[in-house]
Design an enzyme around this catalytic site. Structure first.
Site, short mmCIF file in Angstrom:
data_model
loop_
_atom_site.label_atom_id
_atom_site.label_comp_id
_atom_site.label_asym_id
_atom_site.label_seq_id
_atom_site.Cartn_x
_atom_site.Cartn_y
_atom_site.Cartn_z
N GLU A 71 -12.78 -2.50 12.32
CA GLU A 71 -12.76 -1.77 11.06
C GLU A 71 -13.88 -2.19 10.12
O GLU A 71 -14.54 -1.35 9.50
CB GLU A 71 -11.40 -1.97 10.37
CG GLU A 71 -11.28 -1.31 9.02
CD GLU A 71 -9.94 -1.55 8.36
OE1 GLU A 71 -9.78 -1.14 7.20
OE2 GLU A 71 -9.06 -2.17 9.00
N GLU A 126 0.83 -1.22 0.00
CA GLU A 126 0.00 0.00 0.00
C GLU A 126 0.86 1.27 0.00
O GLU A 126 0.61 2.21 0.74
CB GLU A 126 -0.96 -0.01 1.18
CG GLU A 126 -1.91 -1.20 1.14
CD GLU A 126 -2.93 -1.22 2.26
OE1 GLU A 126 -4.06 -1.69 2.02
OE2 GLU A 126 -2.59 -0.78 3.38
N ASP A 163 -8.62 -9.17 4.35
CA ASP A 163 -8.41 -7.95 5.15
C ASP A 163 -9.44 -7.83 6.27
O ASP A 163 -10.28 -6.93 6.24
CB ASP A 163 -8.47 -6.72 4.25
CG ASP A 163 -7.96 -5.46 4.94
OD1 ASP A 163 -7.33 -5.57 6.00
OD2 ASP A 163 -8.19 -4.36 4.40
#
Length: 615
Positions: free
Chosen positions: A352, A249, A324
Site C-alpha cells: 500500500e 475509521e 500505518d
C-alpha cells in the site's frame, strides 16, 4: 478469470505450463512422474509422485509427532497427519537434501484478504478478488480450480489460515447464502491444511437480525451471535473464527454503547469458544476518543486498561508499526504494553505504501527488522494482508510474489534470513545460474532501503497523496479532515527544522517504549538516524552522522534512492539473456515506471522541504 482458470487447470492436469506469465508462482516443478510413493493416498503423495526426482519416497503417519510438524529421515517423511506430510513433501521438493525435524514457529499463520463481496479489493493492486464477485445481486460461483491453486501455493510455504473478506466487513457475509459459499471454499482449502476465518461487522445483529442494538452486554445480541456461530460451525466444523475491526475509521463497535473493547471481544469469544474458535481483535483504533493525542500513541491508550480482561481465545492483532504500514516505522509500542493478552503481528504484504505493485520492493528485511525488536516468542501468530488477485501472475508485479512467499516462510520460521528466503524464491521462480542470480539477489535485498531513501528517509512518514497513498504530497492539507490525516501533521516542516517531536519535550510517545528504547529514542543524540524525524523536530543545520547538515543529508538520501533504482534497471538488463521474454519485459516496464516515480519523489520532496530550509 476464465483465462487464468484454464491456465491453472492445465497446470493441475499436465503438471506444467509453457507460458511464462508468472501464474505458476514459485511452484514451477517439472513433471517427471518417476517416484514410487509408499504410504497413504493424499495430496502429498500426488505431489511427490509427479515431481520428486528420486526413485522412491515413503510417507508415514506417526501420532507421536506434533501437529503440523514433520520429520524427514532419508526419503521417509513422517507426520501426525496429512497436513504435516504435505508440509514435509513441499520441503523435500524445495530442498531435496533436507533431513531432520521441523515444526512451524507460530500457531497462527494467516492471510488477511481485504476482498469485498462485489469483487473489488481494498488496497489490492493485482486485479479483482479470487473469491468474490456478483452476478446481479447474487454471488458468482466459486472457481474451484483457482481456489485450489491458491491453496496449493499457501500450503507450500506453510500458511494455515485465511480470512476471506475485508476487515471493513459487509454484514452480508454472515447471511446463509454467503455461509454456503464459505463452506464451499473451506472444503477446497481443508485438504491443504488451511482454515477459513471471516471478518465481521460488529453491527451485524442489527443489519441481519432486526435488532435495535449491537450492545455486547445486551442479552438478545449475545443470543444472536451464539446462534450465528452455531449456524456457521454446523456447516463448517473447523471454522477458525472472526477477525474484527471495531470503532475504527467509521466501523461500528462496542464503543458505540460505551462498552470496552474487552467487553465487545469477549461477547464474540463466548459465541465461538464451544467450537474452538478464536477472535482476532484489531488494535488499529484511533480518532474519536483521542482528540489532540498523537496518533501513534492512541493504540496503547485505547487498549492498555483492557490488558488481562480479554477471554483466553481473544488475540489482539496489531500492525508492526504504530502508524500505518509506512516504508519504515519503529515497532508498535503496544507490543511492550499488553502483557496479559495474546498478541499477533499484522504485516502488510500488499505494498500500500511501498509503491503498490508498481515498485520492486522486497519486504522480508522490513519484517526481520520488526522481529529484531519484538521477539517472536511474544506472539502467538502473524497475519499478512494479502497481495493476491486475479492478475495472471497473482500479485501484479512478478517480484511482489516474493513477499507472499517471504511471509509464509517467516511465519514458519521467523529466524530465517532475508537472503536465504530471496535466494529460495529466485531459484524456484527463474531458471538462472548462480552468476546471474547473485546480482538479482543483491537487488532484492537492497530494494526496501532504496524505497525508504527515495520516499521518506531519516524517519519521515505519511507524506503520500491522500486516500490512494501513491506518490508524494508533502504539502498535503485538507481543512475539513482531521489534521492527523494530512501529511503536514507528520513532517511539521517549518523554517526552524523538520520532524515530529515525540520526545518528553513533545508528545512523549517515547515513554510508551520499554528500555533501552525509551531513553534511546528520546535523546536526539542517541536516536538512530533511521527514526530521527519520527521522534524529533530537528534543525535544518543539524549535523548528521555523515557530517552533512540535515537538509544536505536528505538531499543525499533522496539521490541515493534514485541511483539504486537506476542500478536495479542495469542489473535487470544484464539478466535479459537468462529470463524468459514475457516476464523480463513486464518487470522492465515496472522498473522504468519505478524510476520515474523515484525521481518524482526526489524532486517534489526536496523542492518542498528546501523551501523551508532556505528561509
Amino acid at each position: 478469470m476464465k483465462k487464468l482458470t484454464l491456465l491453472i487447470m492445465t497446470c493441475l492436469v499436465m503438471g506444467q505450463v509453457q507460458a511464462e506469465d508468472g501464474s505458476r508462482l514459485w511452484l514451477r516443478y517439472q513433471s517427471v512422474d518417476k517416484a514410487k510413493v509408499n504410504g497413504p493416498a493424499c495430496i502429498a503423495a500426488d505431489e511427490l509422485r509427479k515431481y520428486f526426482r528420486g526413485d522412491e519416497v515413503t510417507l508415514a503417519i506417526d501420532p507421536t509427532i506434533e501437529a503440523e510438524a514433520f520429520k524427514i529421515e532419508g526419503t521417509t517423511i513422517s507426520a501426525k497427519d496429512e497436513t504435516g506430510l504435505l508440509y514435509g513433501a513441499y520441503t523435500l521438493l524445495r530442498e531435496p537434501a533436507t533431513q531432520g525435524y521441523q515444526k512451524p514457529y507460530f500457531k497462527y499463520r494467516i492471510l488477511n484478504h481485504w476482498d469485498n463481496l462485489d469483487g473489488t479489493i481494498e488496497r489490492g493492486y493485482a486485479g479483482r478478488s479470487i473469491f468474490w464477485d456478483l452476478d446481479g445481486d447474487q454471488p458468482k460461483a466459486i472457481d474451484a480450480a483457482l481456489v485450489r491453486a491458491y491453496a496449493r501455493a499457501n500450503a507450500s510455504i506453510g500458511i494455515n489460515g485465511t480470512v476471506l473478506n475485508n476487515v471493513n466487513a459487509s454484514p452480508r457475509i454472515l447471511s446463509p447464502l454467503y455461509i454456503n459459499k464459505v463452506k464451499e471454499i473451506a472444503a477446497i482449502l481443508r485438504p491443504y491444511g488451511i482454515k477459513v476465518y471471516l471478518s465481521v461487522n460488529f453491527a451485524s445483529p442489527m443489519a441481519l437480525g432486526g435488532l435495535q442494538t449491537a450492545d455486547p452486554l445486551n442479552a438478545k445480541v449475545k443470543t444472536w451471535w451464539k446462534a450465528k456461530a452455531k449456524e456457521i460451525y454446523r456447516e463448517i466444523p473447523d471454522f477458525g473464527g472472526f477477525l474484527v475491526k471495531a470503532n475504527s475509521e467509521g466501523q461500528p463497535g462496542p464503543g458505540d454503547y460505551h462498552r470496552t473493547h474487552a467487553q465487545g471481544a469477549n461477547m464474540l469469544a463466548d459465541a465461538v469458544a464451544p467450537y474452538g474458535g478464536i477472535i482476532m481483535w484489531r488494535s488499529f483504533v484511533y480518532g474519536a476518543n483521542h482528540k489532540g493525542e498523537d496518533r501513534v500513541k492512541q493504540a496503547v491508550s485505547e487498549f492498555i486498561n483492557d490488558d488481562g480482561l480479554f477471554r483466553s481465545n481473544v488475540i489482539l492483532q496489531s500492525k508492526n508499526g504504530p502508524l500505518d504500514f509506512q516504508p519504515r516505522e519503529p515497532y508498535a509500542p503496544i507490543f511492550d504494553n499488553m502483557h496479559k493478552t495474546p498478541q499477533m503481528a499484522e504485516l502488510q504484504i500488499t505494498q500500500e505504501y511501498l509503491g503498490q505493485s508498481r515498485h520492486l520492493v522486497y519486504l522480508a528485511p522490513m519484517w526481520r527488522e520488526f522481529f529484531g525488536y519484538v521477539a517472536p516468542a511474544r506472539l502467538v501468530g502473524v497475519a499478512g494482508v494479502a497481495n493476491i488477485g486475479l492478475d495472471k501472475n497473482w500479485c501484479g508485479h512478478h517480484f511482489s510474489q516474493a513477499n507472499w512467499y517471504a511471509f509464509g516462510r517467516l511465519a514458519w520460521d521467523p529466524t530465517l534470513k532475508s537472503e536465504q528466503i530471496a535466494d529460495e524464491w529466485l531459484s524456484a521462480t527463474f531458471d538462472i545460474d548462480d552468476s546471474h542470480r547473485t546480482p538479482l539477489l543483491s537487488m532484492m535485498l537492497r530494494s526496501r532501503e532504496a524505497c525508504v531513501d527515495y520516499m521518506m528517509p531519516l524517519g519521515l512518514h505519511h507524506i503520500f497523496k491522500f486516500d490512494h497513498h501513491y506518490g508524494p504530497e508533502p504539502d498535503g492539507y485538507i481543512a475539513h479532515y482531521p489534521l492527523e490525516w494530512c501529511p503536514v501533521y507528520y513532517h511539521q516542516a517549518d523554517s526552524a527544522g523538520i520532524g515530529f517531536d515525540r520526545s518528553h519535550t513533545g508528545t512523549d510517545a517515547t515513554s510508551q517504549y520499554r528500555e533501552p528504547y525509551c531513553s534511546l529514542y528520546d535523546d536526539l543524540t542517541t536516536c538512530p538516524e533511521r527514526y530521527l524525524l519520527w521522534f524529533h523536530h530537528v534543525p535544518w543545520t543539524y549535523r548528521t552522522n555523515s557530517g552533512r547538515t540535515l537538509i544536505d543529508e536528505l538531499t543525499y538520501r533522496y539521490g541515493r534512492g534514485v541511483k539504486e533504482v537506476e542500478s536495479f534497471i542495469d542489473i535487470w538488463h544484464n539478466s535479459k539473456p537468462t529470463i524468459d521474454e514475457q516476464r523480463w519485459q513486464e518487470v522492465d516496464e515496472r522498473l522504468q515506471h519505478q524510476l520515474e516515480n523515484a525521481r518524482e519523489w526526489q524532486k517534489t520532496c526536496l523542492d518542498y522541504f528546501g523551501s523551508f530550509a532556505r528561509k
